[in-house]
Each structure stands twice: as structure tokens, then as C-alpha cells.
Design a protein around this motif. Structure first.
Motif, short mmCIF file in Angstrom:
data_model
loop_
_atom_site.label_atom_id
_atom_site.label_comp_id
_atom_site.label_asym_id
_atom_site.label_seq_id
_atom_site.Cartn_x
_atom_site.Cartn_y
_atom_site.Cartn_z
N VAL A 22 -45.45 -43.88 27.63
CA VAL A 22 -46.18 -43.79 26.64
C VAL A 22 -47.00 -45.13 26.26
N PHE A 23 -46.44 -46.40 26.74
CA PHE A 23 -47.38 -47.36 26.33
C PHE A 23 -48.05 -47.99 27.66
N GLY A 24 -48.06 -47.06 28.66
CA GLY A 24 -48.94 -47.33 29.65
C GLY A 24 -50.32 -46.46 29.56
N ASP A 25 -50.58 -45.76 30.74
CA ASP A 25 -51.79 -44.92 30.76
C ASP A 25 -51.82 -44.08 29.37
N ALA A 26 -50.86 -43.32 29.04
CA ALA A 26 -50.64 -42.42 28.12
C ALA A 26 -51.11 -42.99 26.93
N LEU A 27 -51.27 -44.17 26.76
CA LEU A 27 -51.44 -44.95 25.45
C LEU A 27 -53.02 -44.76 25.03
N TYR A 28 -53.80 -44.49 26.22
CA TYR A 28 -55.21 -44.34 26.13
C TYR A 28 -55.69 -43.18 26.17
N LYS A 29 -54.77 -42.11 26.22
CA LYS A 29 -55.14 -40.72 26.35
C LYS A 29 -55.12 -40.01 24.94
N PRO A 30 -55.72 -38.90 24.55
CA PRO A 30 -55.68 -38.40 22.99
C PRO A 30 -54.26 -37.62 22.81
N GLN A 31 -53.34 -37.69 23.79
CA GLN A 31 -52.20 -36.78 23.74
C GLN A 31 -51.31 -37.37 22.45
N GLN A 32 -51.10 -36.45 21.52
CA GLN A 32 -50.27 -37.01 20.50
C GLN A 32 -48.70 -36.82 20.57
N LEU A 33 -47.86 -37.65 20.03
CA LEU A 33 -46.55 -37.62 19.98
C LEU A 33 -46.15 -36.62 18.71
N THR A 34 -44.96 -36.01 18.69
CA THR A 34 -44.61 -35.23 17.35
C THR A 34 -43.89 -36.48 16.68
N ASP A 35 -43.51 -36.03 15.50
CA ASP A 35 -42.69 -36.89 14.59
C ASP A 35 -41.50 -37.10 15.09
N GLU A 36 -40.95 -36.22 15.81
CA GLU A 36 -39.41 -36.13 16.57
C GLU A 36 -39.74 -37.01 17.55
N GLU A 37 -40.48 -36.90 18.36
CA GLU A 37 -40.61 -37.98 19.45
C GLU A 37 -41.04 -39.31 19.01
N LEU A 38 -41.72 -39.25 18.01
CA LEU A 38 -42.11 -40.81 17.58
C LEU A 38 -40.67 -41.58 16.98
N GLN A 39 -39.93 -40.66 16.08
CA GLN A 39 -38.48 -41.31 15.91
C GLN A 39 -37.74 -41.63 17.01
N THR A 40 -37.53 -40.90 17.85
CA THR A 40 -36.54 -41.26 19.08
C THR A 40 -37.24 -42.33 19.64
N LEU A 41 -38.56 -42.38 19.78
CA LEU A 41 -39.27 -43.71 20.54
C LEU A 41 -38.85 -45.01 19.79
N CYS A 42 -38.84 -44.81 18.70
CA CYS A 42 -38.44 -46.16 17.52
C CYS A 42 -37.06 -46.35 17.68
N THR A 43 -36.17 -45.30 17.68
CA THR A 43 -34.80 -45.62 17.87
C THR A 43 -34.45 -46.41 19.40
N GLN A 44 -34.93 -45.89 20.12
CA GLN A 44 -34.90 -46.53 21.59
C GLN A 44 -35.45 -47.84 21.45
N LEU A 45 -36.71 -48.22 21.04
CA LEU A 45 -37.07 -49.40 21.11
C LEU A 45 -36.01 -50.44 20.12
N GLU A 46 -35.68 -49.91 18.93
CA GLU A 46 -34.75 -50.78 18.18
C GLU A 46 -33.44 -51.11 19.10
N ARG A 47 -33.00 -50.09 19.83
CA ARG A 47 -31.79 -50.44 20.56
C ARG A 47 -32.17 -51.70 21.65
N LEU A 48 -33.34 -51.36 22.28
CA LEU A 48 -33.72 -52.46 23.41
C LEU A 48 -33.90 -53.79 22.95
N ILE A 49 -34.61 -53.93 21.74
CA ILE A 49 -34.63 -55.01 21.04
C ILE A 49 -33.18 -55.63 20.52
N ARG A 50 -32.46 -55.01 20.18
CA ARG A 50 -31.17 -55.70 19.52
C ARG A 50 -30.35 -55.97 20.74
N LYS A 51 -30.80 -55.50 22.14
CA LYS A 51 -29.95 -55.65 23.22
C LYS A 51 -30.47 -57.24 23.78
#
Length: 165
Positions: free
Chosen positions: A118-147
């Protein structure tokens, strides 16, 4: 002899106090305790300053959780760019190279093979994430940053003292 001379003759000579036999144990322990407190305080402050970028990044992810999907995705992409700039002083401009650089930094293939696309080509497309997908994305980024290690092993930082903002 007059009375003054008599009184003066009765006085003893000035004497120095006896030298101490040893240093008192409580004084040594108090000094060691003070020194230990100072060293621990300095170490804690050093660790806190060293980890400031991680706390800032996790705070920005918490803020992105409250935004709508499109602005939150842009804020998270900006955060990832800031992390790479902070840690290495550069970030790739080409979309696929950008995702590969993120995979290298975070020691994963999540950005090129999974939801992180989603941070590549999809970032520039009008496709929207759902709130659940956004929360999952944030959770995964938090894990990666903590590691992530506090500092990169390969390239020294060029901008010491700066925090993410």
C-alpha cells in the motif's frame, strides 16, 4: 607574678586533634550510592534520548489510527520516509526501490510481498482502506518499528540529535 600571668601559665599549649584512624564506612557507602545514582541517571537519560525516534514514530502511528484511511496512509508513508532519512540520511524515490529499501531496513518482505505494498504504487491510486485494514496496517507497522535496532549497523547516522516530527 600578677594574676593575668598566672592564668596564662595555667593554659595548655595548642594541640592538633589526633589523625583519624580510618575513613568511616557510612561515608564511603554514601559516596558510592551518590555516584551510582548519578551514573544510573545518566544512563537512563542516554537511553531515553537514543530511543526518542522510536517513541515519536509510535506516537505518530497512534495519531494515524484516528484519521480517515487516505490521510492516515499518507501520514504512515511520510513516517516511513522520515525513519529511513533519520537512520540512513537517504530514501529511494522510485516506488519499487522504495519498497525494497523498506524491506531491507525492516528485515522483512512485508512491503514488497504483502499488505505493505500500500506504500508503493497503491499509495497514488484512489483505492481506500477500510478502518479494519488501517488498524491492521498500523499494528503491523508498530511491530516492525519496535523490532528495529536503535541504530543501523551498516551506515552511521548523519543527522545526530534530530527527532522525528
Amino acid at each position: 607574678m600578677n594574676q593575668t600571668e598566672q592564668i596564662l601559665s595555667q593554659l595548655r599549649d595548642v594541640q592538633l586533634p589526633p589523625a583519624p584512624v580510618g575513613v568511616s564506612l557510612w561515608l564511603v557507602l554514601a559516596n558510592l550510592l551518590i555516584l551510582l545514582t548519578i551514573v544510573l541517571g545518566l544512563y537512563r537519560r542516554w537511553r531515553r534520548v537514543r530511543e526518542q525516534w522510536r517513541r515519536d514514530a509510535l506516537f505518530q502511528i497512534r495519531q494515524a489510527r484516528t484519521l480517515n484511511a487516505a490521510p492516515a496512509t499518507l501520514a504512515l508513508a511520510r513516517l516511513l520516509r522520515q525513519i529511513l532519512l533519520y537512520r540512513h540520511g537517504h530514501a529511494a524515490n522510485h516506488r519499487q526501490a522504495w519498497l525494497m529499501e523498506l524491506d531491507r531496513e525492516f528485515s522483512t518482505d512485508w512491503f514488497t510481498q504483502s499488505t505493505g505494498q500500500v506504500f508503493g504504487d497503491a499509495l497514488y491510486k484512489p483505492q481506500q482502506l477500510t478502518d479494519e485494514e488501517l488498524q491492521t496496517l498500523c499494528t503491523q507497522l508498530e511491530r516492525l518499528i519496535r523490532k528495529l535496532p536503535t541504530r543501523p549497523h551498516s551506515v552511521p547516522r548523519q543527522n545526530d540529535g534530530r527527532t522525528l516530527s
